[in-house]
Write a protein that holds these residues in place. Structure first.
Motif, short mmCIF file in Angstrom:
data_model
loop_
_atom_site.label_atom_id
_atom_site.label_comp_id
_atom_site.label_asym_id
_atom_site.label_seq_id
_atom_site.Cartn_x
_atom_site.Cartn_y
_atom_site.Cartn_z
N TYR A 69 49.88 42.07 39.27
CA TYR A 69 49.75 40.94 40.21
C TYR A 69 49.48 39.62 39.52
N PHE A 70 49.43 39.60 38.19
CA PHE A 70 49.05 38.37 37.48
C PHE A 70 50.28 37.66 36.94
N HIS A 71 50.54 36.45 37.44
CA HIS A 71 51.65 35.61 36.98
C HIS A 71 52.93 36.40 36.74
N ARG B 30 42.95 39.43 49.36
CA ARG B 30 43.88 40.52 49.04
C ARG B 30 44.35 40.43 47.59
N TYR B 31 44.48 39.19 47.10
CA TYR B 31 44.92 39.02 45.71
C TYR B 31 43.89 39.60 44.72
N VAL B 32 42.63 39.23 44.89
CA VAL B 32 41.62 39.73 43.95
C VAL B 32 41.47 41.25 44.10
N ASP C 185 26.22 43.42 37.67
CA ASP C 185 26.25 44.43 36.61
C ASP C 185 27.51 44.34 35.73
N VAL C 186 28.59 43.77 36.27
CA VAL C 186 29.85 43.77 35.52
C VAL C 186 30.39 42.34 35.28
N CYS C 187 30.78 41.69 36.36
CA CYS C 187 31.50 40.42 36.25
C CYS C 187 30.66 39.32 35.60
N ALA C 188 29.35 39.33 35.87
CA ALA C 188 28.48 38.24 35.39
C ALA C 188 28.43 38.16 33.87
N ALA C 189 28.88 39.21 33.18
CA ALA C 189 28.90 39.16 31.73
C ALA C 189 29.90 38.10 31.25
N CYS C 190 30.91 37.80 32.05
CA CYS C 190 31.94 36.84 31.65
C CYS C 190 32.12 35.68 32.63
N HIS C 191 31.90 35.92 33.93
CA HIS C 191 32.21 34.90 34.94
C HIS C 191 30.94 34.25 35.48
N SER C 192 30.92 32.91 35.50
CA SER C 192 29.85 32.20 36.19
C SER C 192 30.15 32.16 37.68
N GLY D 237 40.73 33.29 23.92
CA GLY D 237 41.44 32.06 24.24
C GLY D 237 41.56 31.76 25.72
N ALA D 238 41.38 32.78 26.59
CA ALA D 238 41.47 32.54 28.04
C ALA D 238 40.06 32.54 28.62
N ALA D 239 39.62 31.38 29.11
CA ALA D 239 38.26 31.31 29.67
C ALA D 239 38.21 31.98 31.03
N PRO D 240 37.22 32.84 31.27
CA PRO D 240 37.08 33.45 32.60
C PRO D 240 36.71 32.36 33.61
N PRO D 241 37.48 32.18 34.69
CA PRO D 241 37.16 31.11 35.64
C PRO D 241 35.87 31.39 36.41
N ASP D 242 35.24 30.31 36.87
CA ASP D 242 34.08 30.44 37.76
C ASP D 242 34.55 31.14 39.04
N ALA E 200 40.74 29.77 46.11
CA ALA E 200 41.59 29.06 45.14
C ALA E 200 42.93 29.76 44.91
N ARG E 201 43.09 30.96 45.43
CA ARG E 201 44.35 31.69 45.26
C ARG E 201 44.96 31.96 46.63
N PRO E 202 46.30 31.92 46.74
CA PRO E 202 46.91 32.26 48.03
C PRO E 202 46.53 33.68 48.43
N ILE F 134 47.38 39.35 31.34
CA ILE F 134 46.06 38.80 31.67
C ILE F 134 45.09 39.04 30.52
N GLY F 135 44.25 38.05 30.28
CA GLY F 135 43.28 38.13 29.18
C GLY F 135 42.00 38.85 29.56
N MET F 136 42.01 39.51 30.72
CA MET F 136 40.81 40.26 31.17
C MET F 136 41.12 41.75 31.10
N ALA F 137 40.31 42.47 30.34
CA ALA F 137 40.47 43.93 30.30
C ALA F 137 40.09 44.46 31.67
N PRO F 138 40.59 45.64 32.09
CA PRO F 138 40.24 46.16 33.42
C PRO F 138 38.72 46.20 33.58
N PRO F 139 38.13 45.39 34.47
CA PRO F 139 36.68 45.34 34.55
C PRO F 139 36.07 46.52 35.31
N LEU F 140 36.87 47.16 36.17
CA LEU F 140 36.33 48.24 37.00
C LEU F 140 37.19 49.49 36.87
#
Ligand code: HEC
Length: 274
Positions: free
Chosen positions: A191-193, A151-153, A62-69, A133-138, A145-147, A201-207
């Motif tokens: 928590y981003f960089h 907990r990070y996500v 319902d939310v993430c699939a609009a941008c993330h594969s 300009g920032a592509a949403p990662p798969d 892929a993240r340490p 971060i190039g992602m607006a708060p998704p939730l």
């Protein structure tokens, strides 16, 4: 032989405390520590909370699939989460996919369970163009892929701060440079960089609280939704984790029993020699 048994006994506490071995990301003063969270799938006997993962899929859909594969998943994989074949057929059929017919013509058709999850953008350039300009990662493997990925996500989804409302003191606590600016289209996330010019971060708060209404009526506050979608993403990144753990436990059990047996045999064989 006694040594072997001693080794077996030494391994047992290791099995019980793998959480302590996980790396802590924020050590060394590099950005705020991740939110403390325990997940059902951690530890040597941990399993994916199926209900949470199903709700997490609902959030992804319902939310993430609009941008993330999530290109490594097919709709039929959802049956591992306990969804029925009919439910999976329905979910797939709700999606329109591009295909080529017998005559080689481009067509659109309803999805099938064997189709991979539909991509929201045809390619990375289009994805970046649509997102400032920032592509949403798969997200198929993002938890790996993240340490400390889960907990990070979990933290990232709850880590947005309204930059304009930060006091100078708070800005200093984040270690921001004097000339720090948050460009249009960027959002401040704890928590981003992390860094002097970081946290952008190039992602607006998704939730946000209440963003998705759960089919099963579960309370839909932000922490619950973040946990559920992380459970789904963790499963997606390692769907065979439970088998792996089960095999590990069996192997250790087998080795302990075998070691005991060998010890008994040794005593029997050498009984007269002493
Ligand atoms: C409107 C589009 C959009 C939606 C909806 C969206 N995202 Fe994102 N997401 C992005 C973009 C763009 C980036 C890349 C940000 C960057 O690199 O600055 C991103 C990055 C990420 C990252 C990677 C962060 C990193 O460390 O590189 C994660 C994880 C993530 N999103 C999770 C989610 C989840 C989970 C959802 C659904 C709850 C979601 N996103 C919904 C656009 C979106």
């Amino acid at each position: 032989m006694r040594k072997l048994i001693a080794t077996g006994a030494f391994l047992l506490p290791l099995l019980a405390a793998p959480a302590a071995i996980a790396p802590a990301l924020a050590e060394g003063g590099h950005g705020p520590a991740l939110l403390p969270a325990k997940f059902s799938f951690e530890g040597p006997f941990g399993t994916y909370d199926r209900a949470a993962a199903q709700r997490g899929f609902q959030i992804y859909k319902d939310v993430c699939a609009a941008c993330h594969s999530m290109s490594l998943l097919s709709y039929r994989n959802l049956m591992d989460l306990g969804l029925s074949e009919a439910a999976v057929k329905g979910i797939a059929a709700d999606v329109t996919v591009q295909d080529v017919n017998d005559k080689g013509e481009q067509i659109e058709r309803p999805g099938k369970p064997s189709d991979h999850f539909r991509k929201p953008f045809p390619n990375e350039a289009a994805a970046a163009a649509a997102n400032g300009g920032a592509a949403p990662p798969d997200l198929s493997l993002i938890v790996k892929a993240r340490p400390d990925g889960a907990r990070y996500v979990f933290s990232l989804l709850q880590g947005y701060v309204e930059f304009d409302k930060l006091s100078d003191q708070e800005k200093a606590a984040f270690g921001l440079a004097k000339d720090y600016k948050l460009e249009d289209g960027k959002h401040f996330n704890k928590y981003f960089h992390p860094g002097e010019q970081g946290y952008k971060i190039g992602m607006a708060p998704p939730l946000a609280d209440g963003a998705v209404t759960y089919i099963d009526g579960t309370k839909n506050d932000l922490p619950t939704m973040a946990r559920d979608v992380v459970t789904f993403l963790a499963w997606a990144a390692e769907p065979k984790m439970e088998d792996r753990k089960r095999t590990g436990v069996r192997v250790i059990l087998f080795m302990l029993i075998f070691a005991g047996l060998m010890y008994a045999v040794k005593r029997k064989v050498w009984a007269d020699a002493h």
